[in-house]
Write a protein that holds these residues in place. Structure first.
Motif, PDB file in Angstrom:
ATOM      1  N   ARG A   1     -14.342   6.089   0.726  1.00 39.21           N
ATOM      2  CA  ARG A   1     -14.997   4.823   0.347  1.00 39.21           C
ATOM      3  C   ARG A   1     -15.698   4.183   1.559  1.00 39.21           C
ATOM      4  O   ARG A   1     -15.145   4.157   2.656  1.00 39.21           O
ATOM      5  CB  ARG A   1     -13.927   3.867  -0.209  1.00 39.21           C
TER       6      ARG A   1
ATOM      7  N   SER B   1     -13.692   1.454   3.261  1.00 30.48           N
ATOM      8  CA  SER B   1     -12.272   1.811   3.166  1.00 30.48           C
ATOM      9  C   SER B   1     -11.390   0.981   4.108  1.00 30.48           C
ATOM     10  O   SER B   1     -11.631   0.912   5.311  1.00 30.48           O
ATOM     11  CB  SER B   1     -12.125   3.296   3.532  1.00 30.48           C
TER      12      SER B   1
ATOM     13  N   SER C   1      -9.681   8.659   2.501  1.00 34.12           N
ATOM     14  CA  SER C   1     -10.527   7.864   1.604  1.00 34.12           C
ATOM     15  C   SER C   1     -11.958   8.074   2.040  1.00 34.12           C
ATOM     16  O   SER C   1     -12.248   8.043   3.238  1.00 34.12           O
ATOM     17  CB  SER C   1     -10.197   6.367   1.698  1.00 34.12           C
TER      18      SER C   1
ATOM     19  N   SER D   1      -3.001  -0.435   1.421  1.00 34.84           N
ATOM     20  CA  SER D   1      -3.405  -0.640   0.027  1.00 34.84           C
ATOM     21  C   SER D   1      -3.218  -2.115  -0.300  1.00 34.84           C
ATOM     22  O   SER D   1      -2.387  -2.780   0.321  1.00 34.84           O
ATOM     23  CB  SER D   1      -2.524   0.237  -0.880  1.00 34.84           C
TER      24      SER D   1
HETATM   25  C1  FMN Z   1      -8.174   6.341  -8.591  1.00 35.75           C
HETATM   26  C2  FMN Z   1      -7.423   5.186  -7.942  1.00 35.75           C
HETATM   27  C3  FMN Z   1      -6.055   5.133  -8.047  1.00 35.75           C
HETATM   28  C4  FMN Z   1      -5.344   4.117  -7.381  1.00 35.75           C
HETATM   29  N1  FMN Z   1      -3.966   4.130  -7.408  1.00 35.75           N
HETATM   30  C5  FMN Z   1      -3.274   3.280  -6.607  1.00 35.75           C
HETATM   31  C6  FMN Z   1      -1.860   3.423  -6.442  1.00 35.75           C
HETATM   32  O1  FMN Z   1      -1.220   4.280  -7.003  1.00 35.75           O
HETATM   33  N2  FMN Z   1      -1.239   2.556  -5.597  1.00 35.75           N
HETATM   34  C7  FMN Z   1      -1.921   1.582  -4.919  1.00 35.75           C
HETATM   35  O2  FMN Z   1      -1.303   0.835  -4.185  1.00 35.75           O
HETATM   36  N3  FMN Z   1      -3.248   1.419  -5.063  1.00 35.75           N
HETATM   37  C8  FMN Z   1      -3.947   2.255  -5.877  1.00 35.75           C
HETATM   38  N4  FMN Z   1      -5.318   2.151  -5.986  1.00 35.75           N
HETATM   39  C9  FMN Z   1      -6.015   1.073  -5.282  1.00 35.75           C
HETATM   40  C10 FMN Z   1      -6.282   1.510  -3.851  1.00 35.75           C
HETATM   41  O3  FMN Z   1      -5.140   1.229  -3.071  1.00 35.75           O
HETATM   42  C11 FMN Z   1      -7.484   0.719  -3.319  1.00 35.75           C
HETATM   43  O4  FMN Z   1      -8.648   1.105  -4.041  1.00 35.75           O
HETATM   44  C12 FMN Z   1      -7.684   0.927  -1.838  1.00 35.75           C
HETATM   45  O5  FMN Z   1      -8.703   0.069  -1.402  1.00 35.75           O
HETATM   46  C13 FMN Z   1      -8.033   2.385  -1.534  1.00 35.75           C
HETATM   47  O6  FMN Z   1      -8.023   2.601  -0.135  1.00 35.75           O
HETATM   48  P1  FMN Z   1      -9.356   2.501   0.727  1.00 35.75           P
HETATM   49  O7  FMN Z   1      -9.688   1.016   0.813  1.00 35.75           O
HETATM   50  O8  FMN Z   1      -8.984   3.068   2.063  1.00 35.75           O
HETATM   51  O9  FMN Z   1     -10.421   3.275   0.024  1.00 35.75           O
HETATM   52  C14 FMN Z   1      -6.039   3.130  -6.659  1.00 35.75           C
HETATM   53  C15 FMN Z   1      -7.442   3.187  -6.582  1.00 35.75           C
HETATM   54  C16 FMN Z   1      -8.123   4.197  -7.212  1.00 35.75           C
HETATM   55  C17 FMN Z   1      -9.638   4.273  -7.083  1.00 35.75           C
END
Ligand code: FMN
Length: 185
Positions: free
Chosen positions: A14, A17, A12, A114
């Motif tokens: 972000r 994150s 990630s 997540s």
């Molecule tokens: C493009 C996109 C697709 C996502 N798809 C899923 C998913 O399939 N399953 C899920 O649990 N969360 C999904 N999310 C939410 C992410 O789990 C959440 O944004 C999380 O904070 C991402 O991890 P990070 O905090 O390390 O960036 C999605 C987020 C984005 C931006």
């Protein structure tokens, strides 16, 4: 004194994150024999096979950092029920050129966080499939499908009390996994 250098790959980019926060908190549960370094995947170009003969500096750096490590730790976000493209891009880069796969043989741990109720379970299975192909032995148990919820981290950014026992147990198994593979070399 650190004997095992671990390359940490966070799937990630972000700023805040959860996966990066988990990485920073989890490595604090490791003994001093292990040292951790996050590899930067944010400046890698999109993988293009035409560039293999003349790799850019970020690609060469990534491959060198993986090659110099005695183990890998992957923290993956889940995007649309798979791993984020930036993580796949990094994996593809370091797997090439053909015959010079930097990941091969490095013992790996796979985790992910997540907000969703099944966390990153599907993404982690996809990641394990890719790593198996790349000859990366992954720690099978315990699986770490971490849900981002209140209390996962304490005010100082450490693992919160509710998850501490589980994640300390995870780290203990991972340390044994790294040592086992180092001893077998
Ligand atoms: C493009 C996109 C697709 C996502 N798809 C899923 C998913 O399939 N399953 C899920 O649990 N969360 C999904 N999310 C939410 C992410 O789990 C959440 O944004 C999380 O904070 C991402 O991890 P990070 O905090 O390390 O960036 C999605 C987020 C984005 C931006």
């Amino acid at each position: 004194m650190s004997q095992y250098s671990i390359a940490v790959v966070v799937g990630s980019l972000r700023r805040d994150s959860f996966n990066r926060r988990l990485a920073y908190a989890l490595v604090k549960l490791a003994p001093p024999e292990l040292s951790f370094r996050q590899v930067n995947i944010s400046d890698l170009p999109p993988y293009n096979q035409d560039d293999e003969a003349n790799p850019s500096e970020p690609v060469s750096r990534l491959k060198a950092e993986i090659a110099a490590s005695q183990g890998l730790l992957f923290f993956t976000a889940e995007y649309n029920r798979s791993i984020p493209g930036v993580l796949k891009n990094a994996i593809d880069h370091a797997s090439r050129p053909y015959g010079r796969n930097s990941w091969s043989g490095k013992p790996a741990g796979v985790l992910g966080v997540s907000p969703g109720p099944i966390s990153t379970a599907v993404a982690q299975q996809h990641l394990r499939t890719i790593l198996a192909y790349l000859d990366v032995p992954t720690l099978g148990q315990p699986e770490a499908f971490i849900q981002a919820k209140e209390g996962l981290f304490d005010a100082a950014g450490n693992i919160g009390a509710d998850s501490k026992i589980f994640l300390q147990g995870w780290m203990d198994r991972y340390v044994a996994w790294v040592k086992k593979h180092a001893a077998g070399k």
